[in-house]
Scaffold this motif. Structure first.
Motif, short mmCIF file in Angstrom:
data_model
loop_
_atom_site.label_atom_id
_atom_site.label_comp_id
_atom_site.label_asym_id
_atom_site.label_seq_id
_atom_site.Cartn_x
_atom_site.Cartn_y
_atom_site.Cartn_z
N TRP A 230 -36.65 68.43 7.02
CA TRP A 230 -36.90 67.24 6.86
C TRP A 230 -36.60 66.07 7.58
N GLU A 231 -37.45 65.24 8.07
CA GLU A 231 -37.13 64.15 8.96
C GLU A 231 -37.55 62.66 8.41
N GLU A 232 -36.73 61.88 8.57
CA GLU A 232 -36.88 60.59 8.09
C GLU A 232 -36.99 60.40 6.47
N THR A 233 -36.15 61.33 5.76
CA THR A 233 -36.49 61.68 4.44
C THR A 233 -34.81 61.52 3.72
N ARG A 234 -34.94 60.99 2.53
CA ARG A 234 -33.91 61.19 1.52
C ARG A 234 -34.53 61.33 0.26
N LEU A 235 -33.46 61.86 -0.69
CA LEU A 235 -34.03 62.33 -2.00
C LEU A 235 -32.94 61.95 -2.84
N TRP A 236 -33.33 61.94 -4.13
CA TRP A 236 -32.43 62.03 -5.25
C TRP A 236 -32.68 63.50 -6.02
N ILE A 237 -31.56 64.45 -6.26
CA ILE A 237 -31.76 65.50 -6.94
C ILE A 237 -31.55 65.32 -8.29
N ILE A 238 -32.33 65.44 -9.23
CA ILE A 238 -32.14 64.82 -10.51
C ILE A 238 -32.07 65.98 -11.45
N ALA A 239 -32.42 67.19 -11.02
CA ALA A 239 -32.37 68.53 -11.95
C ALA A 239 -32.15 69.53 -10.71
N ARG A 240 -31.19 70.38 -11.24
CA ARG A 240 -31.05 71.57 -10.48
C ARG A 240 -30.61 72.86 -11.68
N PRO A 241 -31.02 74.21 -11.31
CA PRO A 241 -30.37 75.22 -12.19
C PRO A 241 -28.75 75.17 -12.47
N MET A 242 -28.35 75.37 -13.50
CA MET A 242 -27.00 75.41 -13.95
C MET A 242 -26.71 76.26 -15.08
N THR A 243 -25.84 77.33 -14.95
CA THR A 243 -25.32 78.15 -15.86
C THR A 243 -24.97 77.57 -17.11
N GLY A 244 -25.72 77.81 -18.26
CA GLY A 244 -25.30 77.33 -19.62
C GLY A 244 -26.02 76.25 -19.79
N PHE A 245 -26.92 75.57 -18.92
CA PHE A 245 -27.64 74.64 -19.05
C PHE A 245 -29.06 74.89 -18.88
N SER A 246 -29.92 73.89 -18.36
CA SER A 246 -31.24 74.21 -17.98
C SER A 246 -31.18 74.91 -16.73
N GLU A 247 -31.87 76.18 -16.76
CA GLU A 247 -31.65 77.21 -15.58
C GLU A 247 -32.97 77.66 -14.72
N THR A 248 -34.03 77.19 -15.02
CA THR A 248 -35.17 77.39 -14.51
C THR A 248 -35.90 76.73 -13.35
N PHE A 249 -35.42 75.31 -13.31
CA PHE A 249 -35.84 74.48 -12.17
C PHE A 249 -35.08 73.52 -11.33
N SER A 250 -35.93 73.03 -10.53
CA SER A 250 -35.05 71.61 -9.79
C SER A 250 -36.20 70.80 -9.70
N TRP B 195 -33.20 65.57 -19.11
CA TRP B 195 -32.96 66.80 -18.83
C TRP B 195 -32.52 67.69 -20.18
N LEU B 196 -33.44 68.43 -20.62
CA LEU B 196 -33.17 68.96 -21.92
C LEU B 196 -32.97 70.73 -21.88
N ARG B 197 -31.80 71.01 -22.51
CA ARG B 197 -31.65 72.52 -22.60
C ARG B 197 -32.87 73.19 -23.43
N ALA B 198 -32.94 74.41 -23.27
CA ALA B 198 -33.71 75.24 -24.22
C ALA B 198 -33.09 74.81 -25.92
N PHE B 199 -34.14 74.65 -26.58
CA PHE B 199 -33.72 74.32 -28.11
C PHE B 199 -33.28 73.20 -28.72
N CYS B 200 -33.05 72.15 -27.54
CA CYS B 200 -32.40 70.84 -27.80
C CYS B 200 -33.63 70.02 -28.86
N PRO B 201 -33.19 69.64 -30.08
CA PRO B 201 -34.18 69.07 -30.71
C PRO B 201 -34.72 67.77 -30.17
#
Length: 271
Positions: free
Chosen positions: A47-67, A239-245
């Motif tokens: 990626w050229e001339e680009t920056r980004l904020w990574i605000i979600a990524r898969p993490m074991t024991g937390f949200s695991e399906t997406f970034s 960013w909500l884990r599965a089953f978080c009310p």
């Protein structure tokens, strides 16, 4: 006309207090708009001339399906090789500037409110074409194929072209803009826009298997996350884990709108 929050970057002044609303728990996280500064940006290969904020990524024991990435591409910047994982599907939602997205050999001109779905193993390119940086959300998920169900086709639309569907019994105070038919089992994720009018409420604690990423596009509200009430505003991310009310009130004076990710239409994995 809806307005979409875009991050300003930069750095806070030395006189600013440290205290903020950032929270990370076993069930949810809140990333406030103030944390999206220059020092928290990332870069990506090809990626050229680009920056980004990574605000979600898969993490074991937390949200695991997406970034979930919040991208900022300077005029003329972009990528001819944006995705390096052939299994990844994507949703692009533009919140500022202008860009040209080419899927296969079909070009699409996109501005704020533009929405694109890109299936896995699909060549695509992206270039910022306006005088200001192109800013967009890029949500990625490893597609889960099912024998006998075809992979979805790519498509491009806009927020303005999708009519929000009111939730039953709410008189339009709570509505969802659905870019994909919920009965279309080809899709294993939904990225929608939820709109609550001032005073609108999700009147029960949703507790379900779907993971969520919620980026507040416009307005403000009060969200119930697990045992806590949290105030949120345009630019905040949850960013909500599965089953978080979860439930919320819209605070006004204008609509409270957020971009919502959830995983759908597949069996629970058995490890």
């Amino acid at each position: 006309m809806s307005r979409y929050h875009t991050p300003a970057g930069g750095h806070p002044g030395q006189e600013q207090l440290l205290e903020d609303r950032a929270v990370f728990t076993e069930a949810y996280a809140v990333i406030p708009r103030r944390t999206m500064r220059d020092i928290t940006t990332s870069r990506l290969p090809f990626w050229e001339e680009t920056r980004l904020w990574i605000i979600a990524r898969p993490m074991t024991g937390f949200s695991e399906t997406f970034s979930h990435y919040l991208m900022e591409v300077a005029p003329g910047g972009g990528s001819d090789r944006p995705e390096v994982d052939a299994a990844a599907e994507a949703v692009i939602f533009v919140v500022g500037g202008a860009l040209t997205l080419i899927i296969g050999d079909v070009p699409y001109e996109m501005e704020a409110g533009g929405y694109a779905y890109i299936p896995p193993d699909q060549p695509w390119t992206l270039r910022a074409t306006g005088e200001a940086p192109a800013q967009f959300h890029w949500i990625r998920k490893a597609y889960e194929p099912v024998e006998g169900i075809e992979i979805p086709f790519p498509f491009v639309t806009t927020d303005a072209d999708v009519t929000p569907q009111p939730m039953p019994g709410t008189e339009g105070r709570w509505a969802t803009s659905r870019f994909v038919d919920p009965d279309d089992l080809r899709h294993d994720m939904h990225v929608t826009i939820v709109t609550l009018q001032p005073g609108g409420v999700i009147p029960f604690l949703e507790t379900h298997v779907m993971e969520h990423g919620l980026f507040v596009l416009e307005g403000k509200g009060v969200y119930r996350l697990n045992r806590d009430w949290v105030e949120v505003e345009a630019g905040d991310y949850m960013w909500l884990r599965a089953f978080c009310p979860q439930a919320c009130y819209a605070g006004g004076p204008g609509p409270f709108r957020y971009l919502l990710y959830k995983d759908v239409n597949r069996h629970a994995r058995l490890f």
